[in-house]
Write a protein that holds these residues in place. Structure first.
Motif, PDB file in Angstrom:
ATOM      1  N   MET A   1       0.825  -1.209   0.000  1.00  0.00           N
ATOM      2  CA  MET A   1       0.000   0.000   0.000  1.00  0.00           C
ATOM      3  C   MET A   1       0.855   1.253   0.000  1.00  0.00           C
ATOM      4  O   MET A   1       0.531   2.254  -0.619  1.00  0.00           O
ATOM      5  CB  MET A   1      -0.926  -0.001   1.222  1.00  0.00           C
ATOM      6  N   LEU A   2       1.981   1.182   0.720  1.00  0.00           N
ATOM      7  CA  LEU A   2       2.847   2.354   0.804  1.00  0.00           C
ATOM      8  C   LEU A   2       3.437   2.702  -0.555  1.00  0.00           C
ATOM      9  O   LEU A   2       3.513   3.861  -0.939  1.00  0.00           O
ATOM     10  CB  LEU A   2       3.952   2.101   1.829  1.00  0.00           C
ATOM     11  N   ILE A   3       3.834   1.660  -1.319  1.00  0.00           N
ATOM     12  CA  ILE A   3       4.410   1.912  -2.646  1.00  0.00           C
ATOM     13  C   ILE A   3       3.355   2.515  -3.572  1.00  0.00           C
ATOM     14  O   ILE A   3       3.617   3.454  -4.312  1.00  0.00           O
ATOM     15  CB  ILE A   3       4.980   0.606  -3.232  1.00  0.00           C
ATOM     16  N   GLU A   4       2.143   1.974  -3.529  1.00  0.00           N
ATOM     17  CA  GLU A   4       1.083   2.517  -4.365  1.00  0.00           C
ATOM     18  C   GLU A   4       0.787   3.974  -4.011  1.00  0.00           C
ATOM     19  O   GLU A   4       0.574   4.801  -4.880  1.00  0.00           O
ATOM     20  CB  GLU A   4      -0.193   1.678  -4.191  1.00  0.00           C
ATOM     21  N   LYS A   5       0.816   4.282  -2.718  1.00  0.00           N
ATOM     22  CA  LYS A   5       0.557   5.662  -2.292  1.00  0.00           C
ATOM     23  C   LYS A   5       1.651   6.588  -2.797  1.00  0.00           C
ATOM     24  O   LYS A   5       1.384   7.707  -3.237  1.00  0.00           O
ATOM     25  CB  LYS A   5       0.451   5.722  -0.767  1.00  0.00           C
ATOM     26  N   GLU A   6       2.907   6.137  -2.737  1.00  0.00           N
ATOM     27  CA  GLU A   6       3.999   6.977  -3.209  1.00  0.00           C
ATOM     28  C   GLU A   6       3.841   7.288  -4.692  1.00  0.00           C
ATOM     29  O   GLU A   6       4.039   8.411  -5.132  1.00  0.00           O
ATOM     30  CB  GLU A   6       5.339   6.267  -2.954  1.00  0.00           C
ATOM     31  N   ILE A   7       3.480   6.280  -5.492  1.00  0.00           N
ATOM     32  CA  ILE A   7       3.265   6.513  -6.916  1.00  0.00           C
ATOM     33  C   ILE A   7       2.094   7.453  -7.145  1.00  0.00           C
ATOM     34  O   ILE A   7       2.087   8.284  -8.029  1.00  0.00           O
ATOM     35  CB  ILE A   7       3.038   5.165  -7.632  1.00  0.00           C
ATOM     36  N   PHE A   8       1.112   7.311  -6.290  1.00  0.00           N
ATOM     37  CA  PHE A   8      -0.140   8.054  -6.480  1.00  0.00           C
ATOM     38  C   PHE A   8       0.027   9.549  -6.259  1.00  0.00           C
ATOM     39  O   PHE A   8      -0.555  10.352  -6.967  1.00  0.00           O
ATOM     40  CB  PHE A   8      -1.175   7.476  -5.504  1.00  0.00           C
ATOM     41  N   VAL A   9       0.810   9.985  -5.278  1.00  0.00           N
ATOM     42  CA  VAL A   9       0.825  11.377  -4.884  1.00  0.00           C
ATOM     43  C   VAL A   9       2.015  12.156  -5.432  1.00  0.00           C
ATOM     44  O   VAL A   9       2.097  13.352  -5.231  1.00  0.00           O
ATOM     45  CB  VAL A   9       0.802  11.520  -3.343  1.00  0.00           C
ATOM     46  N   TYR A  10       2.948  11.520  -6.100  1.00  0.00           N
ATOM     47  CA  TYR A  10       4.136  12.220  -6.570  1.00  0.00           C
ATOM     48  C   TYR A  10       4.114  12.415  -8.080  1.00  0.00           C
ATOM     49  O   TYR A  10       3.582  11.595  -8.820  1.00  0.00           O
ATOM     50  CB  TYR A  10       5.417  11.477  -6.168  1.00  0.00           C
ATOM     51  N   GLY A  11       4.692  13.519  -8.521  1.00  0.00           N
ATOM     52  CA  GLY A  11       4.853  13.799  -9.932  1.00  0.00           C
ATOM     53  C   GLY A  11       6.071  14.675 -10.143  1.00  0.00           C
ATOM     54  O   GLY A  11       6.814  14.972  -9.197  1.00  0.00           O
ATOM     55  N   VAL A  12       6.305  15.100 -11.392  1.00  0.00           N
ATOM     56  CA  VAL A  12       7.459  15.939 -11.709  1.00  0.00           C
ATOM     57  C   VAL A  12       7.013  17.118 -12.560  1.00  0.00           C
ATOM     58  O   VAL A  12       5.969  17.081 -13.222  1.00  0.00           O
ATOM     59  CB  VAL A  12       8.559  15.147 -12.464  1.00  0.00           C
ATOM     60  N   ILE A  13       7.811  18.161 -12.525  1.00  0.00           N
ATOM     61  CA  ILE A  13       7.571  19.348 -13.348  1.00  0.00           C
ATOM     62  C   ILE A  13       8.254  19.130 -14.694  1.00  0.00           C
ATOM     63  O   ILE A  13       9.458  18.846 -14.766  1.00  0.00           O
ATOM     64  CB  ILE A  13       8.135  20.604 -12.657  1.00  0.00           C
ATOM     65  N   ILE A  14       7.490  19.257 -15.784  1.00  0.00           N
ATOM     66  CA  ILE A  14       8.071  19.047 -17.108  1.00  0.00           C
ATOM     67  C   ILE A  14       8.246  20.360 -17.869  1.00  0.00           C
ATOM     68  O   ILE A  14       8.946  20.396 -18.875  1.00  0.00           O
ATOM     69  CB  ILE A  14       7.236  18.056 -17.933  1.00  0.00           C
ATOM     70  N   SER A  15       7.601  21.447 -17.431  1.00  0.00           N
ATOM     71  CA  SER A  15       7.843  22.757 -18.049  1.00  0.00           C
ATOM     72  C   SER A  15       7.467  23.829 -17.037  1.00  0.00           C
ATOM     73  O   SER A  15       6.617  23.623 -16.168  1.00  0.00           O
ATOM     74  CB  SER A  15       7.021  22.937 -19.332  1.00  0.00           C
ATOM     75  N   ILE A  16       8.111  24.979 -17.170  1.00  0.00           N
ATOM     76  CA  ILE A  16       7.896  26.069 -16.223  1.00  0.00           C
ATOM     77  C   ILE A  16       8.107  27.398 -16.934  1.00  0.00           C
ATOM     78  O   ILE A  16       8.960  27.523 -17.809  1.00  0.00           O
ATOM     79  CB  ILE A  16       8.845  25.942 -15.002  1.00  0.00           C
ATOM     80  N   GLY A  17       7.294  28.395 -16.559  1.00  0.00           N
ATOM     81  CA  GLY A  17       7.469  29.734 -17.131  1.00  0.00           C
ATOM     82  C   GLY A  17       6.489  30.720 -16.542  1.00  0.00           C
ATOM     83  O   GLY A  17       5.274  30.474 -16.543  1.00  0.00           O
ATOM     84  N   SER A  18       7.005  31.817 -15.990  1.00  0.00           N
ATOM     85  CA  SER A  18       6.199  32.935 -15.474  1.00  0.00           C
ATOM     86  C   SER A  18       5.184  32.492 -14.423  1.00  0.00           C
ATOM     87  O   SER A  18       4.037  32.926 -14.414  1.00  0.00           O
ATOM     88  CB  SER A  18       5.471  33.642 -16.623  1.00  0.00           C
ATOM     89  N   GLY A  19       5.597  31.590 -13.543  1.00  0.00           N
ATOM     90  CA  GLY A  19       4.706  31.171 -12.463  1.00  0.00           C
ATOM     91  C   GLY A  19       3.715  30.097 -12.849  1.00  0.00           C
ATOM     92  O   GLY A  19       2.897  29.688 -12.025  1.00  0.00           O
ATOM     93  N   VAL A  20       3.762  29.625 -14.101  1.00  0.00           N
ATOM     94  CA  VAL A  20       2.854  28.572 -14.568  1.00  0.00           C
ATOM     95  C   VAL A  20       3.692  27.340 -14.887  1.00  0.00           C
ATOM     96  O   VAL A  20       4.697  27.434 -15.607  1.00  0.00           O
ATOM     97  CB  VAL A  20       2.053  29.025 -15.801  1.00  0.00           C
ATOM     98  N   VAL A  21       3.296  26.166 -14.357  1.00  0.00           N
ATOM     99  CA  VAL A  21       4.061  24.944 -14.555  1.00  0.00           C
ATOM    100  C   VAL A  21       3.148  23.862 -15.115  1.00  0.00           C
ATOM    101  O   VAL A  21       1.923  23.931 -14.979  1.00  0.00           O
ATOM    102  CB  VAL A  21       4.707  24.437 -13.236  1.00  0.00           C
TER     103      VAL A  21
END
Length: 479
Positions: A1-21
């Protein structure tokens, strides 16, 4: 369950500019969700807000989000953690007398901080069953407003006009007049110069009016995200005191034009299609869901209220612009400020013909109704007669008398910024105007007459009728 939760709540930023990601990696998210950015060297208060959900060509979930602290140095590939809660701020009685930024941080705070509630920034407006009709007057202290465009507690009254015509002054005078009315006030400058905001704050401090005031500041140097969220944070503070403390609240949003510009900037950075004048198609919904939170609550919920004065800046008096017509259709009336009146020395420069309240005399004290019923009609007739008489070579005696009376009535409506009048003084002045006591005075003596009348102590006004006091002052001025 812990592994599934970690996958569920995490992500990454793939682009950023002027306060919008743009985020990727979440299996599920919802609009309005808050996430924390887990990058090295960032404080724990580095958060973002989900505003857009869509899928790419491979059906991966992509998220458009706003950074609440755009000044933080964030790079692509940074990990983010979904918090599964809506954007909210901590509130309590400490907000009184404080200057707060749109995400709840203190710029200037009171002596103690006792955070009692976590309040959602974008909460739904009260329903019809939870409301009641507007019937209590909100005294602004401005004679021309209280007499001709009365405001009720729970009303939304638009203040509209060109730049430098006194829009902010109407809100500041209203705040000053609530000193003994037990009304909590929130002043919300959006996109204003920091020096102008400080000038207004110091003016309120000098008049000892900060003990019932809170300011939420999103100055011109703030990001578009902060300017957009500031309006909703201000409404949240008013809702807290309306629902929890059961108080009447007053919200001055100065101004919604800059709020719309900030949202347009965010919308275009999110790569959404623009509409009329570059504004997004949902700009009406953005403002309506904000202004609908102003209400007069039923007695079952405590009977509190939130009165809102949104400000719109026009260009060359064009009331038919996109944002202006949107907000006019949302609010319960408007106070229109004319540049021509302002330049001719009539201050506050309220245009009687274009100003209206949809609450009417339901939110006016009975004594004020008696003395102010015909005032707006007389002023409107005077304006029409004045424009017509410019083309007439010879005028009758009745027309000359009505023009002379109209000039005196307009002179009586002039009022300096920062000098709100009590209800007793307003009723007395309108009563004297209706009794034709001023027809024996020259127009240039009207100001002296009003100053002498307002200088009479209140205990004298309780003992003597206003007419006797007025006759005495007129005789002094004529002699």
């Amino acid at each position: 369950m812990l592994i599934e939760k970690e996958i569920f709540v995490y992500g990454v930023i793939i682009s950023i500019g002027s306060g919008v990601v743009t985020l990727q990696g979440f299996l599920m998210a919802f609009v309005g969700e808050v996430f924390r950015i887990c990058a090295m060297g960032l404080s724990e208060s580095s958060f973002g807000l989900v505003v857009n959900l869509y899928r790419d060509e491979t059906m991966n979930l992509l998220i458009g989000a706003l950074l609440l602290n755009p000044e933080d140095r964030i790079s692509e590939g940074a990990k983010v953690n979904g918090m599964s809660r809506l954007a909210s701020i901590l509130l309590g009685d400490f907000a009184i007398g404080s200057i707060i930024d749109p995400i709840g941080n203190f710029i200037l705070n009171s002596d103690r901080i006792d955070a009692q509630y976590r309040w959602v920034i974008e909460s739904p407006a009260p329903g019809i069953i939870d409301r009641q009709s507007v019937f209590e007057p909100l005294q602004t202290g401005i004679l021309s407003v209280d007499a001709m465009v009365p405001i009720g507690r729970g009303q939304r009254e638009l203040v509209i006009g060109d730049r430098q015509t006194g829009k902010t002054s109407i809100g500041v005078d209203t705040i000053l007049n609530q000193k003994y009315e037990k009304v909590f006030c929130v002043y919300l400058p959006i996109g204003q110069k920091a020096s102008s905001v400080l000038e207004v704050y110091l003016a309120l401090v000098r008049r000892d009016s900060v003990f019932y005031l809170s300011m939420i500041v999103a100055a011109a140097t703030s990001s578009a995200v902060c300017q957009y969220l500031a309006a909703y944070s201000g409404a949240a503070i008013c809702e807290f005191f309306m629902l929890v403390r059961e108080l009447p609240a007053f919200l001055m949003i100065d101004d919604l034009s800059r709020h719309a510009v900030a949202y347009r900037e965010i919308y275009l950075l999110l790569r959404r299609p623009p509409g009329r004048e570059g504004y997004p198609g949902e700009i009406f919904f953005v403002h309506s869901r904000l202004l609908e939170r102003s209400a007069k609550l039923s007695t079952n919920l405590g009977g509190g209220s939130t009165t809102c004065f949104p400000v719109i800046e026009t260009l060359a008096g064009d009331v038919s612009a996109y944002i202006s017509t949107n907000v006019i259709s949302i609010t319960d009336g408007q106070i229109f400020l004319s540049t021509d009146l302002f330049l001719s020395g009539i201050k506050p420069a309220i245009d009687v013909g274009l100003s209206v309240t949809r609450v009417g005399s339901a939110a006016q004290w009975d004594g004020m109704k008696l003395v102010a019923a015909s005032y707006k009609l007389e002023i409107a007739q005077y304006v029409e007669l004045q424009s017509f008489s410019q083309f007439a070579a010879d005028l009758g005696e009745e027309t000359k008398a009505r023009l002379a009376r109209g000039r005196r009535l307009v002179e009586m409506l002039k009022q300096f910024c920062g000098t709100p009048m009590t209800l007793m003084s307003q009723v007395g002045i309108l009563s004297l105007a209706g009794q034709d006591l001023i027809k024996n005075l020259a127009v240039e003596d009207i100001r002296a007459f009003l100053e002498m009348y307002l200088a009479v102590p209140s205990w004298v006004m309780l003992l003597l009728p206003p007419r006797l006091v007025g006759v005495s002052i007129v005789s002094l001025l004529r002699n």
